[in-house]
Design an enzyme around this catalytic site. Structure first.
Site, mmCIF file in Angstrom:
data_model
loop_
_atom_site.group_PDB
_atom_site.id
_atom_site.type_symbol
_atom_site.label_atom_id
_atom_site.label_comp_id
_atom_site.label_asym_id
_atom_site.label_seq_id
_atom_site.Cartn_x
_atom_site.Cartn_y
_atom_site.Cartn_z
ATOM 1 N N MET A 71 1.935 19.383 42.061
ATOM 2 C CA MET A 71 3.395 19.285 41.910
ATOM 3 C C MET A 71 3.948 20.637 42.328
ATOM 4 O O MET A 71 4.451 21.424 41.502
ATOM 5 C CB MET A 71 3.741 18.952 40.454
ATOM 6 C CG MET A 71 3.406 17.526 40.083
ATOM 7 S SD MET A 71 3.310 17.284 38.298
ATOM 8 C CE MET A 71 1.650 17.826 38.020
ATOM 9 N N MET A 142 4.336 7.939 39.423
ATOM 10 C CA MET A 142 4.756 8.711 38.236
ATOM 11 C C MET A 142 5.556 7.793 37.315
ATOM 12 O O MET A 142 6.540 7.182 37.734
ATOM 13 C CB MET A 142 5.617 9.908 38.642
ATOM 14 C CG MET A 142 4.873 11.054 39.323
ATOM 15 S SD MET A 142 3.442 11.696 38.423
ATOM 16 C CE MET A 142 4.153 12.182 36.846
HETATM 17 C C1 DX5 Z 1 3.429 15.094 34.090
HETATM 18 C C2 DX5 Z 1 1.964 15.275 34.445
HETATM 19 C C3 DX5 Z 1 1.086 14.412 33.633
HETATM 20 C C4 DX5 Z 1 1.093 14.726 32.180
HETATM 21 C C5 DX5 Z 1 0.785 13.494 31.409
HETATM 22 O O1 DX5 Z 1 4.166 16.001 34.779
HETATM 23 O O2 DX5 Z 1 1.765 14.961 35.806
HETATM 24 O O3 DX5 Z 1 -0.243 14.347 34.106
HETATM 25 O O4 DX5 Z 1 0.179 15.738 31.848
HETATM 26 O O5 DX5 Z 1 0.919 13.783 30.078
HETATM 27 P P1 DX5 Z 1 1.165 12.698 28.948
HETATM 28 O O6 DX5 Z 1 -0.011 11.780 28.969
HETATM 29 O O7 DX5 Z 1 1.232 13.519 27.720
HETATM 30 O O8 DX5 Z 1 2.446 11.994 29.270
HETATM 31 ZN ZN ZN Z 2 -0.417 14.427 36.794
#
Ligand code: DX5
Ligand code: ZN
Length: 220
Positions: A71, A142
């Site tokens: 990201m 996402m």
């Molecule tokens: C969000 C990340 C996810 C995050 C998921 O920006 O890409 O991988 O760590 O975390 P949970 O499972 O706590 O939503």
């Molecule tokens: Zn992720």
């Protein structure tokens, strides 16, 4: 192909970094299939996590597949460092704010011998990733806006998962469909029903006492 086995990829972001080696050992012994590593640069997303040095440190602790989720801006520039650090799959973002040539970066990931993943944010239309579907090994939908763990799952993202599943079925294509954000036993079930076969989960695994039970609950 339909990927019948459900893979669980714990997101290290929610682990206790003061005992990272132990967390990795526990979660891999508890049935994790991959380790999901969230790389945030404070530009593409409003948070900063860790970089290639930590990926290399994790690589020394485990032989498990490392699923690296970039990201960041300019993924093309940083890519060789994550390859060198030992990533097995590298997922990049399709949004223009990621500031790279998506097609070229995907080709560079494959040329480096890694699986190529592409991701789209909740606000991004499915059409944005369609031109790249034949150039990827993994589509990461996402299910929260990226940047932070512990957010609420967005069920309306299932439309995208279903569309990808239909595309995969129509072409008998080999493509993993991964969901990331707010995944727990309940939302995992919904994601699997819609066609997901890789579940990323941070909070619902690392913020429990029994990782093995949490992973079993996710698989359903
Ligand atoms: C969000 C990340 C996810 C995050 C998921 O920006 O890409 O991988 O760590 O975390 P949970 O499972 O706590 O939503
Ligand atoms: Zn992720």
């Amino acid at each position: 192909m339909t990927c019948s086995k459900i893979l669980v990829a714990p997101s290290i972001l929610a682990a206790d970094f003061s005992r990272l080696a132990e967390e990795i050992r526990r979660v891999t012994e508890s049935g994790a299939d991959w380790l999901h590593l969230d790389i945030m640069d404070g530009h593409f997303v409003d948070n900063i996590s860790f970089g290639p040095a930590i990926v290399a440190t994790i690589r020394k602790q485990t032989t498990w597949p490392l699923d690296v989720h970039l990201m960041i801006e300019h993924a093309d520039h940083y890519l060789p460092r994550f390859v060198e650090a030992g990533a097995n799959s590298i997922t990049i973002h399709v949004e223009p704010e990621a500031k790279h040539d998506v097609g070229k970066t995907l080709a560079a990931i494959r040329a480096a011998g890694c699986h190529a993943g592409l991701s789209l944010n909740p606000a991004t239309e499915f059409a944005a990733i369609e031109p790249f579907l034949t150039s990827i090994d993994l589509l990461l939908v996402m299910t929260v806006h990226p940047g932070f763990g512990g957010q609420a799952f967005r069920p309306e993202m299932m439309t995208k998962v279903r569309r990808a599943k239909e595309w995969r079925e129509a072409r008998q294509a080999k493509l993993h469909l991964e969901v990331d954000g707010g995944i727990n036993a309940e939302t995992a079930k919904l994601s699997i029903e819609n066609g997901a076969d890789v579940l990323v989960a941070g909070t619902s695994i690392f913020r429990t006492d029994d990782y093995a039970q949490a992973i079993r609950d996710l698989r359903g």
